[in-house]
Design an enzyme around this catalytic site. Structure first.
Site, PDB file in Angstrom:
ATOM      1  N   SER A 227       0.843  -1.196   0.000  1.00 35.18           N
ATOM      2  CA  SER A 227       0.000   0.000   0.000  1.00 35.18           C
ATOM      3  C   SER A 227       0.883   1.254   0.000  1.00 35.18           C
ATOM      4  O   SER A 227       1.728   1.407  -0.887  1.00 35.18           O
ATOM      5  CB  SER A 227      -0.955  -0.062   1.199  1.00 35.18           C
ATOM      6  N   ASP A 453      -8.612  -4.515  -6.183  1.00 34.12           N
ATOM      7  CA  ASP A 453      -8.175  -3.741  -5.023  1.00 34.12           C
ATOM      8  C   ASP A 453      -8.960  -2.439  -4.912  1.00 34.12           C
ATOM      9  O   ASP A 453      -8.927  -1.619  -5.827  1.00 34.12           O
ATOM     10  CB  ASP A 453      -6.676  -3.439  -5.140  1.00 34.12           C
ATOM     11  N   HIS A 483      -7.388  -5.851  -0.683  1.00 35.78           N
ATOM     12  CA  HIS A 483      -6.267  -4.914  -0.716  1.00 35.78           C
ATOM     13  C   HIS A 483      -4.967  -5.700  -0.641  1.00 35.78           C
ATOM     14  O   HIS A 483      -4.607  -6.232   0.409  1.00 35.78           O
ATOM     15  CB  HIS A 483      -6.404  -3.953   0.454  1.00 35.78           C
TER      16      HIS A 483
END
Length: 514
Positions: A227, A453, A483
């Protein structure tokens, strides 16, 4: 008021340093000779601090080894490297395999920005067991986070009120209340963390990582970024391309976007995840308890949120489930397919007038534990985003952009659009429109994108590959949900990632896993 910048989960921008990485690297090394020579004192880890999320000390690893923690000194201000220092909190699990095959330390950043690596890594210890055979697994609280000079803004009681604030104002009175709440929060950050606010940019954290590499005794940085951690990794590669070892970026931030473009991309991403949730629920053999068709599921959710805007329902006493808290909770559940069953149960309960589960999900997003104590993830998230992001958006600008956000997502559009005012009255100017991650001369970086995602939409992986430059980024696609990709336990993804990190085998560009 929930923090939409937190929802962006790293789809934010960072500063670009207009110095060549060779000059920056050499300059920093020479100026910080004493800091690079420091010796870390590794000891059994204490329980996480409240700023890190609280809880118990990490349990031993499956083989009985203990997690170890240490503190590294780093300059408060990298422009004044011989000035004041701050402590950077580290955690590690020693390599489990034969010492002769040990490669070095594999450094993790799990995203946010604002997430504590010290409290997060132990939760995934077993997931990375294969990588531990040849690496010490290492993570850290980035500057401004947790025990690394953690930024503090409002107290727990004030944060309860902050997150109950209406984050999607419908009229001038509500817009004024939203701005006043934002100003109060930002003023509290300046009051309690004035020295840190100019020094929490992503470039600062990247320089900390290069110091960490040297203190850990590695010639190259071996890195796993997830991320926002992909943005941090890209900035590191830009500043220190010759110091990049084997690196993996998973759940990839688009480095070409402004904060507005990132928020708009997330509106689309969360809408896609909601569509997939609704289709999954109604396609099962048993009846979907929250709707008869996928559209019915979404219509009922929209109806719930509309009703909560004027009439909240009981949540976790004494708090009520507001429209903003419910939206936040739904978004949290869309991060992972594993949470979809809780979203279904939470919606069922909310339709019956009980908001506990959706509020629990919202609390998880906001870093609130069952004792009513908050970690500093919100304060750190906003501080890092606002230090990185140059744009400052007015309410008039947001109002003009609402149609575009609503077109991207009828459910999340307003919520993410109004989140753009978070930095409007921030006391420190933002660094740039978006980060520079160009890294000519870097070793290959494996860039893993997930087609489903919600937080870091799939298109960002290709943009990262292109921005890193020819011969650096190697794209791998995972056709999945949630995610990130490695944590899905997909064998194809894990084989490719492990093959590169453990054995240096770069998968073919364009590899697809499903």
């Amino acid at each position: 008021m929930p923090t939409p910048s937190r929802l962006r989960a790293a789809a934010v921008t960072a500063t670009a340093l207009l110095l060549s990485s060779m000059v920056a690297g050499c300059g920093d090394d020479a100026q910080n000779e004493d800091l690079t020579a420091q010796k870390l004192s590794w000891k059994d880890c204490p329980a996480p601090s409240q700023a890190e999320g609280g809880g118990s000390a990490p349990s031993p690893l499956p083989d009985g080894d203990q997690w170890q923690c240490a503190t590294m000194k780093a300059p408060l201000d990298w422009d004044d490297p011989k000035g004041d220092t701050i402590d950077i909190a580290l955690i590690r699990a020693r390599a489990s395999g034969d010492e002769s095959r040990r490669i070095g330390s594999l450094v993790f950043n799990f995203g946010g920005p604002g997430g504590s690596g010290v409290s997060t890594l132990p939760a995934f210890g077993e997931e990375y067991a294969a990588l531990r055979t040849r690496y010490d697994l290492v993570s850290f609280d980035p500057r401004g986070v947790g025990r690394s000079a953690g930024v503090r803004c409002e107290n727990d009681q004030q944060l309860d009120a902050y997150f109950q604030q209406d984050g999607t104002p419908d009229d001038a009175v509500e817009r004024t209340a939203l701005l006043d709440s934002t100003k109060d929060f930002n003023s509290a950050c300046e009051k309690h963390a004035k020295k840190m606010l100019p020094n929490v940019r992503t470039t600062d954290a990247a320089r900390d990582m290069d110091l960490m590499r040297q203190v850990l005794g590695d010639d190259r940085l071996y890195y796993f970024g997830i991320s926002y951690g992909t943005e941090l990794g890209g900035v590191y590669a830009h500043l220190f391309p010759r110091n990049v070892g084997r690196a993996v970026f998973d759940a990839v931030v688009d480095p070409t976007q402004t904060s507005e473009q990132g928020s708009l991309g997330q509106a689309k991403g969360f809408q896609l995840a909601l569509d997939n949730f609704a289709e999954d629920c109604t396609s099962k053999t048993e009846d979907c308890p929250v709707g008869d068709t996928a559209q019915d599921v979404k219509d009922r959710i929209a109806g719930l949120l509309e009703s909560l805007d004027g009439k909240p329902i009981p949540g976790i006493f004494p708090r009520e489930l507001t429209q903003s808290a419910a939206t936040n909770g739904i978004a949290q559940a869309l991060y992972s397919k594993d949470f979809w069953e809780y979203l279904t149960e939470g919606l069922e309960q909310a339709y019956a007038g009980d908001g506990k589960i959706l509020m629990l999900l919202s609390d998880l997003m906001n870093g609130r534990n069952e004792n009513g104590e908050y970690s500093n993830i919100t304060a750190a998230n906003i501080s890092i985003n606002c230090a990185d992001d140059k744009p400052r958006y007015s309410t008039a600008y947001v109002q003009r952009r609402l149609p575009a956000f609503r077109a991207a997502s009828s459910l999340f559009g307003d919520f993410l659009a109004w989140g753009m005012v978070s930095c409007t009255d921030w006391p420190v100017p933002g660094a740039d429109d978006h980060p520079d991650v160009s890294a000519p001369g870097s070793a290959p970086i494996l860039v893993v994108g997930n087609t489903g995602d919600p937080a870091t939409p799939y298109e960002g992986a290709r943009k990262m590959v292109d921005a890193l430059g020819r011969g650096v980024g190697v794209e791998l696609t995972y056709k999945g949900q949630g995610h990130g990709a490695y944590g899905s336990k997909n064998k194809c993804v894990q084989t490719a990632v492990n093959g590169y990190l453990l054995d240096g085998k770069v998968p073919a560009a364009g590899t697809v896993c499903s």
